[in-house]
Write an enzyme that holds these catalytic residues in place. Structure first.
Site, PDB file in Angstrom:
ATOM      1  N   GLY A  48       0.837  -1.190   0.000  1.00  0.00           N
ATOM      2  CA  GLY A  48       0.000   0.000   0.000  1.00  0.00           C
ATOM      3  C   GLY A  48       0.873   1.242   0.000  1.00  0.00           C
ATOM      4  N   GLN A  53       3.443   9.900   0.726  1.00  0.00           N
ATOM      5  CA  GLN A  53       4.688   9.125   0.842  1.00  0.00           C
ATOM      6  C   GLN A  53       5.630   9.322  -0.344  1.00  0.00           C
ATOM      7  OE1 GLN A  53       2.453   5.288   1.990  1.00  0.00           O
ATOM      8  NE2 GLN A  53       4.448   5.119   2.998  1.00  0.00           N
ATOM      9  N   CYS A  94       5.565   0.205   7.361  1.00  0.00           N
ATOM     10  CA  CYS A  94       5.304   1.328   6.468  1.00  0.00           C
ATOM     11  C   CYS A  94       6.566   1.627   5.664  1.00  0.00           C
ATOM     12  CB  CYS A  94       4.904   2.545   7.304  1.00  0.00           C
ATOM     13  SG  CYS A  94       4.552   4.004   6.321  1.00  0.00           S
ATOM     14  N   LEU A  95       6.402   1.821   4.369  1.00  0.00           N
ATOM     15  CA  LEU A  95       7.562   2.102   3.521  1.00  0.00           C
ATOM     16  C   LEU A  95       8.269   3.397   3.928  1.00  0.00           C
ATOM     17  CD1 LEU A  95       6.243   1.121  -0.038  1.00  0.00           C
ATOM     18  CD2 LEU A  95       7.683  -0.223   1.508  1.00  0.00           C
ATOM     19  N   HIS A 136      -4.651   2.264   7.318  1.00  0.00           N
ATOM     20  CA  HIS A 136      -3.260   2.736   7.406  1.00  0.00           C
ATOM     21  C   HIS A 136      -3.002   3.834   6.365  1.00  0.00           C
ATOM     22  CE1 HIS A 136       1.237   1.921   7.899  1.00  0.00           C
ATOM     23  NE2 HIS A 136       1.181   2.626   6.776  1.00  0.00           N
ATOM     24  N   GLU A 137      -3.451   3.592   5.133  1.00  0.00           N
ATOM     25  CA  GLU A 137      -3.180   4.557   4.056  1.00  0.00           C
ATOM     26  C   GLU A 137      -4.011   5.829   4.210  1.00  0.00           C
ATOM     27  OE1 GLU A 137      -0.598   3.958   2.559  1.00  0.00           O
ATOM     28  OE2 GLU A 137      -0.449   1.801   2.878  1.00  0.00           O
ATOM     29  N   HIS A 140      -2.440   8.189   6.446  1.00  0.00           N
ATOM     30  CA  HIS A 140      -1.386   8.986   5.804  1.00  0.00           C
ATOM     31  C   HIS A 140      -1.946  10.284   5.229  1.00  0.00           C
ATOM     32  CE1 HIS A 140       2.309   6.685   5.942  1.00  0.00           C
ATOM     33  NE2 HIS A 140       1.740   5.597   5.482  1.00  0.00           N
TER      34      HIS A 140
END
Ligand code: NI
Length: 172
Positions: A48, A53, A94-95, A136-137, A140
């Site tokens: 995701g 990000q 998380c990236l 989660h996204e 962000h």
């Protein structure tokens, strides 16, 4: 094209803490952004990714959980319209916060409405991993990271690691 959309930003980058703005019309720029986000996500083996990000403060997320028998999606202006009372833990990463994983408790089922890249309004219910990734996204898009849910003492233990992650922003 400038490279701003083509690489990840990490914990410590200001865009990750902004309330991203709504996308008022889906144009070629949006489509290009979605494509470059998929490249970044696959390049980092993520499931995701949200536009902040890649340094873009817009309400857009992508996900690919096909290998978990889930969908591949790109959602514009996603909104959670309902959340189950039932909560559950799941290990998140998380990236933008590489190398850190933590058990985070969230609602297990949600209802979402969003706009597709074709400009169509959709709404659907999600559970399991899909509900998890979406929450989660969407966090962000509101400047929120999964580590924000940790208790203070748990987050304190990550201080040294987070300091290292911050430095990744300066790497070119
Ligand atoms: Ni993330």
């Amino acid at each position: 094209m400038e490279g701003a959309n083509n690489h990840l930003v990490f914990y410590g980058n200001e865009t990750l803490r902004e309330i991203a703005r709504e996308i008022s019309n889906v144009d070629q720029e949006t489509i290009d952004l979605i494509e470059s986000m998929f490249n970044v996500m696959y390049g980092s083996r993520g499931i995701g990714l949200a536009a902040p990000q890649v340094g873009v403060s817009q309400r857009l997320l992508i996900l690919d959980i096909e290998s978990y028998k889930g969908p591949i999606l790109a959602l514009i202006n996603p909104v959670i319209t309902a959340r189950s009372d039932k909560l559950g833990p799941y290990e998140e990463g998380c990236l933008s916060v590489p190398g850190i994983n933590a058990m985070i408790t969230r609602p297990l089922e949600i209802s979402v409405k969003a706009v597709t890249p074709e400009g169509k309004e959709i709404s659907f219910d999600a559970r399991g991993l899909l509900a998890r990734v979406l929450q989660h996204e969407i966090d962000h898009l509101d400047g929120k990271l999964f580590i924000d849910y940790l208790e203070d003492h748990d987050r304190k233990e990550l201080t040294a690691e987070l300091k290292k992650i911050k430095k990744l922003n300066k790497r070119k």
